[in-house]
Each structure stands twice: as structure tokens, then as C-alpha cells.
Design an enzyme around this catalytic site. Sequence first.
Site, PDB file in Angstrom:
ATOM      1  N   MET A 173     -27.319   1.007  17.542  1.00 16.09           N
ATOM      2  CA  MET A 173     -26.262   0.272  18.250  1.00 16.09           C
ATOM      3  C   MET A 173     -26.723  -1.167  18.507  1.00 16.09           C
ATOM      4  O   MET A 173     -27.858  -1.384  18.944  1.00 16.09           O
ATOM      5  CB  MET A 173     -25.966   0.953  19.589  1.00 16.09           C
ATOM      6  CG  MET A 173     -25.500   2.383  19.437  1.00 16.09           C
ATOM      7  SD  MET A 173     -25.191   3.128  21.059  1.00 16.09           S
ATOM      8  CE  MET A 173     -24.603   4.733  20.553  1.00 16.09           C
ATOM      9  N   GLY A 191     -20.650   4.410  21.098  1.00 18.83           N
ATOM     10  CA  GLY A 191     -21.425   3.576  22.010  1.00 18.83           C
ATOM     11  C   GLY A 191     -22.162   4.367  23.071  1.00 18.83           C
ATOM     12  O   GLY A 191     -23.084   3.853  23.705  1.00 18.83           O
ATOM     13  N   ASP A 217     -28.608   6.963  15.889  1.00 14.28           N
ATOM     14  CA  ASP A 217     -27.495   6.116  16.354  1.00 14.28           C
ATOM     15  C   ASP A 217     -27.986   4.702  16.625  1.00 14.28           C
ATOM     16  O   ASP A 217     -28.548   4.418  17.684  1.00 14.28           O
ATOM     17  CB  ASP A 217     -26.890   6.699  17.635  1.00 14.28           C
ATOM     18  CG  ASP A 217     -25.994   7.873  17.333  1.00 14.28           C
ATOM     19  OD1 ASP A 217     -26.134   8.922  17.972  1.00 14.28           O
ATOM     20  OD2 ASP A 217     -25.154   7.734  16.422  1.00 14.28           O
ATOM     21  N   ASP A 269     -18.741  13.436  14.785  1.00 15.87           N
ATOM     22  CA  ASP A 269     -19.766  12.834  15.632  1.00 15.87           C
ATOM     23  C   ASP A 269     -19.242  12.525  17.027  1.00 15.87           C
ATOM     24  O   ASP A 269     -18.414  11.641  17.206  1.00 15.87           O
ATOM     25  CB  ASP A 269     -20.216  11.530  14.950  1.00 15.87           C
ATOM     26  CG  ASP A 269     -21.383  10.889  15.640  1.00 15.87           C
ATOM     27  OD1 ASP A 269     -21.815   9.814  15.182  1.00 15.87           O
ATOM     28  OD2 ASP A 269     -21.859  11.444  16.653  1.00 15.87           O
ATOM     29  N   HIS A 320     -26.676   6.134  11.336  1.00 17.53           N
ATOM     30  CA  HIS A 320     -25.316   5.716  11.727  1.00 17.53           C
ATOM     31  C   HIS A 320     -25.402   4.307  12.291  1.00 17.53           C
ATOM     32  O   HIS A 320     -25.876   4.119  13.412  1.00 17.53           O
ATOM     33  CB  HIS A 320     -24.795   6.715  12.774  1.00 17.53           C
ATOM     34  CG  HIS A 320     -23.419   6.406  13.302  1.00 17.53           C
ATOM     35  ND1 HIS A 320     -22.915   7.071  14.394  1.00 17.53           N
ATOM     36  CD2 HIS A 320     -22.463   5.541  12.900  1.00 17.53           C
ATOM     37  CE1 HIS A 320     -21.691   6.635  14.655  1.00 17.53           C
ATOM     38  NE2 HIS A 320     -21.400   5.698  13.766  1.00 17.53           N
ATOM     39  N   SER A 356     -28.393  14.162  17.273  1.00 14.40           N
ATOM     40  CA  SER A 356     -28.545  12.723  17.513  1.00 14.40           C
ATOM     41  C   SER A 356     -29.691  12.500  18.490  1.00 14.40           C
ATOM     42  O   SER A 356     -29.740  13.142  19.544  1.00 14.40           O
ATOM     43  CB  SER A 356     -27.257  12.157  18.123  1.00 14.40           C
ATOM     44  OG  SER A 356     -27.550  10.923  18.769  1.00 14.40           O
ATOM     45  N   MET A 393     -15.507   9.849  13.950  1.00 10.90           N
ATOM     46  CA  MET A 393     -15.906   9.696  15.342  1.00 10.90           C
ATOM     47  C   MET A 393     -14.953  10.510  16.209  1.00 10.90           C
ATOM     48  O   MET A 393     -13.744  10.271  16.227  1.00 10.90           O
ATOM     49  CB  MET A 393     -15.855   8.232  15.769  1.00 10.90           C
ATOM     50  CG  MET A 393     -16.958   7.337  15.235  1.00 10.90           C
ATOM     51  SD  MET A 393     -18.614   7.928  15.554  1.00 10.90           S
ATOM     52  CE  MET A 393     -18.649   8.001  17.341  1.00 10.90           C
TER      53      MET A 393
END
Length: 229
Positions: A44, A149, A42, A182, A73, A14, A144
Site C-alpha cells: 500500500m 486499504g 498487500d 480479497d 497485490h 494476507s 476486492m
Amino acid sequence: MFENSKCIAKLAPSILTADFANLGETFRMFERHPSVGYIHFDVMDGDFVPNISFGAPVVRSLAGGAKLPFDVHLMVTEPARFVEGYVTESTEFIVVHAEAAVHLDRTLRHIKSFGVKCGAALNPATPTEALDYVFDIVDQVLVMSVNPGFGGQSFIPACMDKIHRLAEIRSERGLDFKIAVDGGISRANALAVAEAGAEILIAGSAILNAADPEAELAAFDELLGGTGR
Ligand code: DX5
Ligand code: ZN
């Protein structure tokens, strides 16, 4: 799971904790290691998760020069609104959260309509039953193993049960979706997670916050029996 005692699980580092000023160098490093199969992005939105990371312009700018396929993701509310922006020549998977898509079936089919593989992510508290009516559509299920986050959190052991259950469902139904895990992945738990049925191991801080990330990747090559791409 382990053909000729070789693990077929691949790392998907990641970039959340990467040095964004040197992502090109970081990608070249990933490409030097056979245990790395994907690059994990990632995304977000500060709404579905309490952080904002980066958006489609960053992913698109990196797609051209990349040799590894992208695993995107989307930790965003109502992800269908944004899917098209992440369709690039490097994008292999676009993964959305079952908890974030009111119309999950439609969103997964929308991803596939671009010729991209679709994935559904499950937060730690979300049971596999949430995907009962889309298992035949998904190309990836992302478990997850931390609450989404943030990077640098500890692996939630209860997720092992979910990985085993997903592997059972895949076998019972004769499906071939990939299982990704993950959050909190390191060399200490990677083999156990792979043996439970996961083929994609997503790791951020264990690699990029290591004293020597290149040496850490070499150690993963050894651990996962880097069988080349
Ligand atoms: C968390 C992200 C994970 C995380 C992994 O919301 O989905 O990919 O960045 O980072 P580590 O490996 O540090 O837990
Ligand atoms: Zn992730």
C-alpha cells in the site's frame, strides 16, 4: 469446482495483520497447511489507498526462504513504476488495480515480460467491463470484496455477483485466468465464494487475528478439503 467433492480453492493468507517481527514463524505455520497455496502481500502506498504497509525490500528479503509462491497485490498509483522490484524467485503473481494503471494493458504485459503471471484487481464499485480488453492477457482477476486499504473489514455481499460473472466470462471465452477474492474472507463465506468460481481465497484477519491461528488454518484444511500441494 469441486473435483470428487474436494474444493480446489486455495487460501492466500494476507500478511498485512501479521506480527512483522516473526514473519519467518508465520510462514512456517502457513507451510504446514495444505489449504494454503500462496502468501498474499498487500503493498500500500498511502496514495491509491489511505495506508502505507511495506515495499519491495520486505518482499525480497522474504523470498529466499519461502516454500509458498507469492501473490503480490500492488495497491499503488501507477504500479508500472514499481513492478520490477517485486519480481523475485518466489513471486508467482503481481496484481495491479485497473483503477490505478492508466496504461493497464501495457502494465500487464510489462509484468509478464519478467516471466511473472499478471493480475488485475477490481475495487467493489468497478465492473468487470473494465477488463473486457485484457481478459486474454490476465492470469488472475482479483475481486476486492472490501474497499482496499485496511484489513478486518466485512465482506461486501454484492461482490458475489461479480465473481459469478467472471466465472461466466472465463467459460464463455475459453480462458483460464484464476479468480481471487480479497477481503472479509472467513470460514463462514469461503465455500460460497469458492462455489461461485474463485480459486484463490485471500484472508488476513480471519486467520492471523484468530485466538489460535494454527487451529484456524487446520479448520480451513478441513473445510477446503486440503488436498495437498
Ligand atoms: C485490503 C487487502 C486485503 C486485506 C484482507 O486492502 O487487499 O488483502 O488485507 O484482510 P482481511 O482478511 O482482514 O479482510
Ligand atoms: Zn490484498
